[in-house]
Scaffold this motif. Sequence first.
Motif, PDB file in Angstrom:
ATOM      1  N   PHE A 179       0.880  -1.181   0.000  1.00 18.45           N
ATOM      2  CA  PHE A 179       0.000   0.000   0.000  1.00 18.45           C
ATOM      3  C   PHE A 179       0.908   1.218   0.000  1.00 18.45           C
ATOM      4  CE2 PHE A 179       0.871  -1.365   4.285  1.00 18.45           C
ATOM      5  CZ  PHE A 179       1.203  -0.202   4.956  1.00 18.45           C
ATOM      6  N   ASP A 210       4.592   3.383   8.431  1.00 19.30           N
ATOM      7  CA  ASP A 210       3.625   2.282   8.265  1.00 19.30           C
ATOM      8  C   ASP A 210       3.771   1.815   6.828  1.00 19.30           C
ATOM      9  OD1 ASP A 210       1.513   0.536   8.116  1.00 19.30           O
ATOM     10  OD2 ASP A 210       0.016   1.938   8.901  1.00 19.30           O
ATOM     11  N   ASP A 221       2.588  -5.953   6.524  1.00 19.87           N
ATOM     12  CA  ASP A 221       2.069  -4.691   7.065  1.00 19.87           C
ATOM     13  C   ASP A 221       2.641  -4.504   8.464  1.00 19.87           C
ATOM     14  OD1 ASP A 221       0.566  -2.435   7.593  1.00 19.87           O
ATOM     15  OD2 ASP A 221      -1.360  -3.485   7.746  1.00 19.87           O
ATOM     16  N   MET A 222       3.363  -3.427   8.682  1.00 16.94           N
ATOM     17  CA  MET A 222       3.858  -3.147  10.034  1.00 16.94           C
ATOM     18  C   MET A 222       4.008  -1.642  10.235  1.00 16.94           C
ATOM     19  SD  MET A 222       7.904  -4.234   9.794  1.00 16.94           S
ATOM     20  CE  MET A 222       8.426  -3.492  11.347  1.00 16.94           C
ATOM     21  N   THR A 223       3.953  -1.225  11.478  1.00 17.83           N
ATOM     22  CA  THR A 223       4.159   0.176  11.826  1.00 17.83           C
ATOM     23  C   THR A 223       5.101   0.255  13.015  1.00 17.83           C
ATOM     24  OG1 THR A 223       1.860   0.670  11.231  1.00 17.83           O
ATOM     25  CG2 THR A 223       3.043   2.342  12.480  1.00 17.83           C
ATOM     26  N   GLU A 314      -2.778  -3.054  15.780  1.00 20.40           N
ATOM     27  CA  GLU A 314      -2.197  -1.734  15.533  1.00 20.40           C
ATOM     28  C   GLU A 314      -2.926  -0.583  16.228  1.00 20.40           C
ATOM     29  OE1 GLU A 314      -2.853  -0.286  11.455  1.00 20.40           O
ATOM     30  OE2 GLU A 314      -3.622  -2.271  10.970  1.00 20.40           O
ATOM     31  N   GLU A 328       2.369  -1.411  15.146  1.00 21.73           N
ATOM     32  CA  GLU A 328       1.612  -2.469  14.462  1.00 21.73           C
ATOM     33  C   GLU A 328       2.474  -3.685  14.182  1.00 21.73           C
ATOM     34  OE1 GLU A 328       0.496  -1.468  10.411  1.00 21.73           O
ATOM     35  OE2 GLU A 328      -1.049  -3.027  10.384  1.00 21.73           O
TER      36      GLU A 328
HETATM   37 ZN    ZN Z   1      -0.034  -0.763   8.496  1.00 18.36          ZN
END
Ligand code: ZN
Length: 351
Positions: A179, A210, A221-223, A314, A328
Amino acid sequence: MAAARDTGVDGLLVTHLPDVRYLCGFTGSYAALVLAGGRPVLFTDGRYTAQAKAEAQGTRVVIAKKPAVIAACEWIEAAGVRRCGFDAAHTTVAALETMRKAVSTKVRRGLFVAAGSLVARLREVKDAEEIERMRRGALMGCGLFDHMLTYLEPGLTEVAVAAELEHAARLAGAEAMSFETIVASGERSALPHGRATTAKLPRRGFVTLDFGVMLDGYCSDMTRTVHLGKAMDGEREVYDFVLEAQEAAVAAVAPGVTAGEVDEAARSVLRRAGLDKYFSHSTGHGVGLEIHEGPRIATKQTQVLEQGMVITIEPGVYMPGRFGLRIEDMVLVTGTSGEILTPSVKAWIEL
Ligand code: ZN
Ligand code: ZN
């Protein structure tokens, strides 16, 4: 198809591309797949002749001279399907009109029935191969975060930070980002979805990253939120509450637990700290071939977690005009608990 029959249909028209990929392996950008007993039939066009045959194992491939969905609907009528399910969440009004016009008036009425997101439900529980792919994507994300720790400094623009991260991701083998990369710094960190701008990273303040990579078709997906310079009023305290909330929700993950209970585990920590009014979104979401899938990890969600689901946890706090932060992880639901797939450090980082 068994899941479809339970809903009273004897055929299924699948046009959402991640669903097509999930069901038959075809990764092209143009396809319609029909399930109606017997071998599935994949309709695509001449650009994909070789690719479809190579990828869609166990599936009959039809290279259509007309739009794939029209060819698929004509086939559905000819095959004698009486009630054909379609995914209402991914079918436009115009597409439904096209589907109806593709069949004769005598079968048109009642042939196409909204069947809900059957394939989406199947996709929520990942098999061993999918989990292996997702592990690799998640670990690639962690490596990118480590790299960014050596790169971040005051004065860089947010877009330069995003560019560095995305460049490093491609060099590491990512097919794409999952994304649009979020880089939100200083006061902009109070924007939960602050896309990177030409704003410069402050000398003192938060930077939230993010991001995710796509690897073998699957999203990560990580933050993480780090602090440039020394913490100012309340920043460290708020960070620690968000971290406590995040860890409480991860600890709540287990098969048989509802998504709402996991959300509440995070929210209750922030409520006790008087910060829940600044936690303005849900706690997480499923992730897989798409960045946002089921289950939704949100207030009062009654869906029960199952072994093999991969979700994000998250929580965040966003104080308009001041600062914000989010942490996240991707979490795999195992047979007994939740396993973090993104083991990057979460303790307070001051650069
Ligand atoms: Zn994310
Ligand atoms: Zn997410």
